[in-house]
Motif scaffolding. Sequence first.
Motif, PDB file in Angstrom:
ATOM      1  N   GLN A 194       0.827  -1.224   0.000  1.00 43.49           N
ATOM      2  CA  GLN A 194       0.000   0.000   0.000  1.00 43.49           C
ATOM      3  C   GLN A 194       0.861   1.274   0.000  1.00 43.49           C
ATOM      4  N   VAL A 195       0.452   2.236  -0.843  1.00 42.54           N
ATOM      5  CA  VAL A 195       1.192   3.504  -0.943  1.00 42.54           C
ATOM      6  C   VAL A 195       0.194   4.644  -0.824  1.00 42.54           C
ATOM      7  N   LYS A 260      -3.346   7.117  -4.012  1.00 40.36           N
ATOM      8  CA  LYS A 260      -3.265   5.877  -3.223  1.00 40.36           C
ATOM      9  C   LYS A 260      -3.176   4.706  -4.177  1.00 40.36           C
ATOM     10  N   ALA A 261      -2.305   3.757  -3.843  1.00 41.25           N
ATOM     11  CA  ALA A 261      -2.164   2.580  -4.717  1.00 41.25           C
ATOM     12  C   ALA A 261      -1.972   1.330  -3.874  1.00 41.25           C
ATOM     13  N   ILE A 262      -2.399   0.205  -4.424  1.00 44.28           N
ATOM     14  CA  ILE A 262      -2.184  -1.088  -3.760  1.00 44.28           C
ATOM     15  C   ILE A 262      -2.261  -2.180  -4.842  1.00 44.28           C
ATOM     16  N   ASN A 264      -3.878  -5.130  -6.270  1.00 44.16           N
ATOM     17  CA  ASN A 264      -5.207  -5.744  -6.079  1.00 44.16           C
ATOM     18  C   ASN A 264      -5.141  -7.258  -6.214  1.00 44.16           C
ATOM     19  N   HIS A 288     -13.108  13.051  -6.072  1.00 40.27           N
ATOM     20  CA  HIS A 288     -12.536  11.913  -6.802  1.00 40.27           C
ATOM     21  C   HIS A 288     -12.170  12.372  -8.216  1.00 40.27           C
ATOM     22  N   PHE A 293      -6.249   1.340 -13.419  1.00 42.28           N
ATOM     23  CA  PHE A 293      -5.758  -0.004 -13.124  1.00 42.28           C
ATOM     24  C   PHE A 293      -4.616  -0.291 -14.084  1.00 42.28           C
ATOM     25  N   ARG A 320     -12.764  -7.817  -2.180  1.00 40.54           N
ATOM     26  CA  ARG A 320     -13.603  -7.383  -3.307  1.00 40.54           C
ATOM     27  C   ARG A 320     -12.700  -6.979  -4.484  1.00 40.54           C
ATOM     28  N   ARG A 321     -11.666  -6.212  -4.206  1.00 41.24           N
ATOM     29  CA  ARG A 321     -10.781  -5.755  -5.291  1.00 41.24           C
ATOM     30  C   ARG A 321     -10.046  -6.936  -5.938  1.00 41.24           C
ATOM     31  N   GLU A 324     -12.513  -8.404  -8.195  1.00 44.60           N
ATOM     32  CA  GLU A 324     -12.775  -7.511  -9.331  1.00 44.60           C
ATOM     33  C   GLU A 324     -11.599  -7.477 -10.304  1.00 44.60           C
TER      34      GLU A 324
HETATM   35  P1  ADP Z   1     -12.372   0.361  -6.162  1.00 41.97           P
HETATM   36  O1  ADP Z   1     -12.056   0.359  -4.713  1.00 41.97           O
HETATM   37  O2  ADP Z   1     -13.799   0.019  -6.426  1.00 41.97           O
HETATM   38  O3  ADP Z   1     -11.413  -0.435  -6.990  1.00 41.97           O
HETATM   39  P2  ADP Z   1     -11.559   3.149  -6.134  1.00 41.97           P
HETATM   40  O4  ADP Z   1     -11.763   4.194  -7.170  1.00 41.97           O
HETATM   41  O5  ADP Z   1     -11.990   3.442  -4.734  1.00 41.97           O
HETATM   42  O6  ADP Z   1     -12.266   1.853  -6.710  1.00 41.97           O
HETATM   43  O7  ADP Z   1     -10.023   2.770  -6.085  1.00 41.97           O
HETATM   44  C1  ADP Z   1      -9.306   2.404  -7.240  1.00 41.97           C
HETATM   45  C2  ADP Z   1      -8.114   1.603  -6.819  1.00 41.97           C
HETATM   46  O8  ADP Z   1      -7.234   2.427  -6.055  1.00 41.97           O
HETATM   47  C3  ADP Z   1      -8.450   0.442  -5.908  1.00 41.97           C
HETATM   48  O9  ADP Z   1      -8.792  -0.732  -6.664  1.00 41.97           O
HETATM   49  C4  ADP Z   1      -7.192   0.263  -5.111  1.00 41.97           C
HETATM   50  O10 ADP Z   1      -6.283  -0.538  -5.822  1.00 41.97           O
HETATM   51  C5  ADP Z   1      -6.627   1.670  -5.020  1.00 41.97           C
HETATM   52  N1  ADP Z   1      -6.984   2.250  -3.720  1.00 41.97           N
HETATM   53  C6  ADP Z   1      -8.166   2.766  -3.355  1.00 41.97           C
HETATM   54  N2  ADP Z   1      -8.123   3.185  -2.059  1.00 41.97           N
HETATM   55  C7  ADP Z   1      -6.897   2.912  -1.606  1.00 41.97           C
HETATM   56  C8  ADP Z   1      -6.219   3.096  -0.350  1.00 41.97           C
HETATM   57  N3  ADP Z   1      -6.809   3.646   0.697  1.00 41.97           N
HETATM   58  N4  ADP Z   1      -4.942   2.686  -0.272  1.00 41.97           N
HETATM   59  C9  ADP Z   1      -4.313   2.141  -1.314  1.00 41.97           C
HETATM   60  N5  ADP Z   1      -4.897   1.949  -2.521  1.00 41.97           N
HETATM   61  C10 ADP Z   1      -6.165   2.314  -2.661  1.00 41.97           C
END
Ligand code: ADP
Length: 587
Positions: A194-195, A260-262, A264, A288, A293, A320-321, A324
Amino acid sequence: MSRPQDEMAEEGEEVFRNLTEVKKSQIVMPCHANHRQELSVGQLLKWMDSTACLSAERHAGCPCVTASVDDIHFEHTIGVGQVVNIKAKVNRAFNTSMEVGIVVNCEDLFSDSHWRVCQAFATFVTQRTTGGKVQLRPLVPRTQEEQVEHSLAAERRRMRLVHADIMKDLLTNRAFQQVEVQEAEKAVPAERTQVESVELVLPPHANHQVNTFGGQIMAWMENVATIAASRLCNAHPTLRSIDMFHFRGPSQVGDRLVLKAIVNNAFKNSMEVGVCAEAYQGEEPLRHINSAFMIFEVCDRDGKPCTLPKIQPEPLEGRRRYQEAIARKKIRLDRKYIISCKQTEVPLSVPWDLSNQVYLSYNNVSALKMLAARNNWVLNSEKNKVSLYTLEQKQVLSFKIEFEADVPAERAFMVLSDLSKRVEWDPNYERCELIHRVDDDDFLYRVVTPSICQGGVSSSPSVNQGGMVQDFILLASRRPPCDSGDPYVIALRSVTLPTHPPTEGYNRGEVLCAGFSIMEVSNTVSKISYFNQASPEVLPYISTDIAGLSSSFYGTFCTCSTFLQDNRDNPTPKDQPPSSTLNSTLL
Ligand code: ADP
Ligand code: COA
């Protein structure tokens, strides 16, 4: 490797130059590169976006912003010392938006070689003024290539505007929601990747209207995504592709952007990293801006993809992610497979389902438009004002039948787009049943051709082999013109349906590309062109007409002309095929 065509023109030779075309060339310096001495994708995205924006503004004559960017696949990396050549031009202007095509090539100065790095389609929108939306003047295509792009741009727009709905539908599909997380001993907990990072938008990040450049936001997003991907594999990952995305709202100088990135999900050789960009100023709530992705791979020294560790998603949202990401992988594969392939590389019968319907329709319509746009059709023969043209391309012989009918173009379109009526004028259509009405413009049919080929030659999408009855499962996509000058199009191609497997007694035939293009000649007359890209087994049958040994085409299309005239004032109920009784078995 060849040089771009316009650079090869002889001295003094006049070269056609699209007025919206903008070029940018940059030598890649160490400051643009990552630790592998390769151009960072974020920097490339900034250059692509600013080049495309200048092209859009050339056409619009006013400030424009990036609304969306379609999927981008990066075919190669670019090294320090190499030159990036970017070319952007407007393909089509709609109302307030326009499609800009961007091509990125790399040039090696020492070997004088050039190669394609990626192609992208971005949509730019005119910025609203106090007077409201700025309406764009139409763009008139001037070359054959521009005409094709102009025509396909309408089809791509259709696809992009339903993208969000397709994703939503797919993500609510129960099959994906039931996917179990694969337990693995050495799975990396997702939270380790997570970033979160914040950026302050300063004047150099924005245009002269103080709006943040879309490319700058994409570059910041790519930066955090790369960090997340590196944390999973403890190596330097390579960004392979970015899914289609949409800038939901504007951002300005003074905004704080939270990125924010992670990871999935991690597959065998690739991982999906999700990134979210939100903006705020002072005490305001977060807005937003964008979610994207990105797909990363890790390559060994020989450039081969390495096997990635498994990921252990966080509960709830992470899970969920994770699910997805699997659904998105399916869409990505469908899009790449069906859309990006050259027409000749797409397998004949692709399985149809609701989630790939829009891509199959795009493929269907664009294949017909590209076939129609070829300029090397040869007039083979003419009889009773019905002309037969042929076109030879490698393995494939295509033919075109053209005639004028005393019927308004729209009426001809309505009558011909109901394929079930074709049995009334085409002796090679014995039966035609509507299997499923997908939407107002797309239909699935089963067509049966008779066991004896009448007249020796079939003008239907196929012919019978060895006396066996043939059947076809066809996707019919009909498109009215987007504006004057466009034809009405009815495209046909084979698909497979699990509900309609080949059955005993029927030889399942396949149609690569066929259909009608109808142009308005006057209020009461239309020019009808029927196209068929014949597969090798059909060739011997068509060749009898081409060689002048038969004239079944002429007979069939004279009957078609008479049929259209008989139906010119006779609207059928609602002029649409009846709704299917089999919907429920497909949905
Ligand atoms: P979703 O959660 O439905 O995929 P979002 O627009 O909320 O859609 O987020 C897009 C992507 O950004 C997420 O799939 C996730 O990978 C990343 N993301 C969202 N929130 C965070 C967070 N708090 N920390 C890290 N990465 C996040
Ligand atoms: N992809 C492509 N075009 C899209 C789109 C998408 N996902 N969503 C909307 N559009 C097009 C519409 O088709 C329409 O085009 P048309 O006028 O040629 O028919 C145009 O955008 C405006 O659509 P509308 O429904 O009036 O507006 P909207 O409320 O959906 O807003 C944007 C669309 C793009 C104007 C809005 O989301 C926005 O301002 N985004 C931020 C843009 C920006 O500032 N980018 C720079 C980086 S932050």
